[in-house]
Design an enzyme around this catalytic site. Structure first.
Site, PDB file in Angstrom:
ATOM      1  CD  GLN A 197      23.516   7.429   4.663  1.00 50.02           C
ATOM      2  OE1 GLN A 197      23.219   8.526   4.217  1.00 50.02           O
ATOM      3  NE2 GLN A 197      24.018   6.466   3.887  1.00 50.02           N
TER       4      GLN A 197
ATOM      5  CB  CYS B 236      22.025   8.529   0.930  1.00 48.40           C
ATOM      6  SG  CYS B 236      22.299   7.699  -0.646  1.00 48.40           S
TER       7      CYS B 236
ATOM      8  CG  HIS C  18      25.552  10.793  -0.729  1.00 42.37           C
ATOM      9  ND1 HIS C  18      24.976   9.827   0.085  1.00 42.37           N
ATOM     10  CD2 HIS C  18      25.661  11.906   0.045  1.00 42.37           C
ATOM     11  CE1 HIS C  18      24.758  10.351   1.288  1.00 42.37           C
ATOM     12  NE2 HIS C  18      25.160  11.606   1.290  1.00 42.37           N
TER      13      HIS C  18
ATOM     14  CG  ASN D 211      25.274  14.061   3.996  1.00 38.47           C
ATOM     15  OD1 ASN D 211      24.555  13.137   3.603  1.00 38.47           O
ATOM     16  ND2 ASN D 211      26.588  14.031   3.887  1.00 38.47           N
TER      17      ASN D 211
END
Ligand SMILES: *[C@@H]1O[C@H](CO)[C@@H](O)[C@H](O)[C@H]1NC(C)=O
Ligand SMILES: *[C@@H]1O[C@H](CO)[C@@H](O)[C@H](O)[C@H]1NC(C)=O
Ligand SMILES: *[C@@H]1O[C@H](CO)[C@@H](O)[C@H](O)[C@H]1NC(C)=O
Ligand SMILES: *[C@@H]1O[C@H](CO)[C@@H](O)[C@H](O)[C@H]1NC(C)=O
Ligand SMILES: *[C@@H]1O[C@H](CO)[C@@H](O)[C@H](O)[C@H]1NC(C)=O
Ligand SMILES: *[C@@H]1O[C@H](CO)[C@@H](O)[C@H](O)[C@H]1NC(C)=O
Ligand SMILES: *[C@@H]1O[C@H](CO)[C@@H](O)[C@H](O)[C@H]1NC(C)=O
Ligand SMILES: *[C@@H]1O[C@H](CO)[C@@H](O)[C@H](O)[C@H]1NC(C)=O
Ligand SMILES: *[C@@H]1O[C@H](CO)[C@@H](O)[C@H](O)[C@H]1NC(C)=O
Ligand SMILES: *[C@@H]1O[C@H](CO)[C@@H](O)[C@H](O)[C@H]1NC(C)=O
Ligand SMILES: *[C@@H]1O[C@H](CO)[C@@H](O)[C@H](O)[C@H]1NC(C)=O
Length: 337
Positions: free
Chosen positions: A146, A152, A289, A306
């Site tokens: 990102q 995110c 997040h 992630n």
């Protein structure tokens, strides 16, 4: 960052650094790190400040890894010249956005806006596999980055749609986070602030109306730009989804059908390298997040994708200890059609 703040910060950091002795080892580590990450800084002052922050982070990494009671290790990565405050500011979702959406979800009111979410669904069946890992089924796209943008939520939503699309249509295609970043905006009626943070559910609502393009047709640039989309036929459209109840059993059972978009508290995740993570302060969970749960192992650890590049964590993934570690059970969405 302006010069005043930097100079002030240096004044705070220098005594600390001198007290803990800048060794040759640290200087070498810094050189190595610098040549790997190629940072450009605005001024010499900032450069010095960053170096001091790096030394501090380096020391934390050494200290943690030299203690052997931990279930996870930490390391240097792209965040190693950032303070915890900057990390939260630049990478994580702002709290007003999270608070707004959590409140929306808890007021019974919010359910009808689209053809979608239902709160308490009885898990369809008790039967759950001992291990689930959607990566081994080819249902998960590559790990993305990102960059220095709190986007995110677009990666969590795109990842959710990518996996569901694969499971349903047998087509693993990367979707366009940048489209979500540019188009899921307040001007279009969404409570979402681009790189300041947004909400996966808003991205799903948007995609269900307009469709989401492929990554290659709308590439990611890590800054918010003008929405470059016309019409309502732009690609894949999720049709319905549900918000899961907040138990381990519900998340496990959901993961038996497909990956799940999860909100977590990633305040302390910056330097995670490998192992079973349990470093969140469980008495002070602040969701900030959005990521993608892609399975769990036989010990009940969650396997989470992630969006901080493959250089972070375990090739871009983190394993979280069972139950509600880092708040992983608190706000979860799964596509159902
Ligand atoms: C400073 O460096 C010396 C030599 O490497 C080491 O023995 C000492 O423990 C260090 N002191 C601190 C506070 O890290
Ligand atoms: C329900 O939604 C309406 C319109 O969006 C709003 O005016 C009302 O205050 C909400 N009620 C509750 C209990 O949140
Ligand atoms: C949702 O509820 C509002 C009023 O509370 C209504 O105007 C709207 O048509 C409803 N939307 C759907 C999709 O049912
Ligand atoms: C919900 O979606 C389904 C499938 O797309 C559709 O058949 C149905 O009419 C929709 N319901 C509402 C209330 O929009
Ligand atoms: C869910 O399932 C349990 C056991 O199968 C049952 O007792 C309960 O009433 C169900 N709840 C709902 C909301 O259907
Ligand atoms: C479902 O789980 C409950 C309690 O955990 C158990 O009593 C029941 O036998 C299970 N049902 C099936 C079909 O596995
Ligand atoms: C998979 O989806 C992409 C994007 O929608 C499309 O361009 C491609 O032709 C599809 N591939 C197959 C084999 O269906
Ligand atoms: C907007 O989309 C069109 C069509 O996909 C493309 O040709 C154009 O280059 C895009 N413009 C920008 C500024 O990205
Ligand atoms: C965790 O948060 C609580 C509440 O803010 C605080 O009192 C406690 O000191 C924190 N624990 C750690 C290890 O930081
Ligand atoms: C956490 O999960 C483990 C294994 O799934 C379970 O045995 C334990 O009771 C759970 N602990 C809490 C506090 O829920
Ligand atoms: C889980 O949900 C229940 C009811 O929906 C709520 O009372 C509880 O506080 C939630 N727990 C957590 C950890 O969010």
């Amino acid at each position: 960052m302006n010069t005043k703040i930097i100079l002030f910060s240096i004044a705070l950091v220098i005594p600390f650094c001198l007290a803990q002795n800048i060794s040759i080892e640290k200087l070498i580590a810094h050189n190595k790190w610098s040549s790997q990450y190629q940072r450009t800084y605005l001024s010499d002052e900032e450069k010095l400040f960053r170096q001091l922050v790096f030394f501090e982070n380096y020391q934390k990494v050494q200290d943690h890894n030299s203690q052997d009671h931990h279930t996870y290790s930490v390391g240097l990565n792209q965040f190693s010249d950032m303070t915890e405050e900057e990390f939260a500011e630049k990478i994580l979702i702002k709290s007003h956005i999270v608070d707004y959406h959590i409140q929306q979800a808890s007021s019974k009111n919010s359910t009808n806006s689209t053809n979608s979410s239902s709160h308490s669904s009885n898990s369809t069946s008790n039967h759950t596999a001992v291990i689930i890992d959607w990566r081994t089924k080819g249902a998960v796209t590559s790990v993305k980055d990102q960059g220095q943008c709190g986007s995110c939520w677009t990666f969590s939503a795109a990842g959710l749609m990518e996996s569901f699309n694969f499971i349903k249509n047998k087509n693993l295609t990367n979707f366009a986070e940048q489209q979500l970043l540019d188009c899921v905006i307040t001007a279009n009626g969404y409570y979402s602030y681009g790189c300041g943070g947004g909400w996966p559910l808003e991205a799903l609502k948007y995609a269900s109306k307009y469709g989401i393009q492929t990554l290659s047709s709308y590439p990611y640039v890590a800054v918010q730009k003008k929405c470059n989309i016309t019409g309502t036929n732009n690609g894949y459209k999720p049709q319905s989804w549900k918000i899961l109840p907040n138990t381990s059993k519900d998340l496990q059972s959901a993961l038996n059908s497909s990956p799940v978009s999860v909100l977590v508290d990633a305040t302390t995740w910056g330097n995670y390298r490998s192992g079973i993570y349990n470093g969140c302060n469980q008495t002070k969970i602040q969701l900030n997040h959005a990521v993608l749960a892609v399975g769990y192992d036989s010990q009940g650890n969650w396997i989470v994708k992630n969006s901080w590049s493959t250089g972070w964590g375990e090739q871009g993934y983190i394993r979280l200890a069972p139950n509600n570690t880092c708040g992983i059970l608190q706000y979860n969405i799964q596509i159902s059609a």
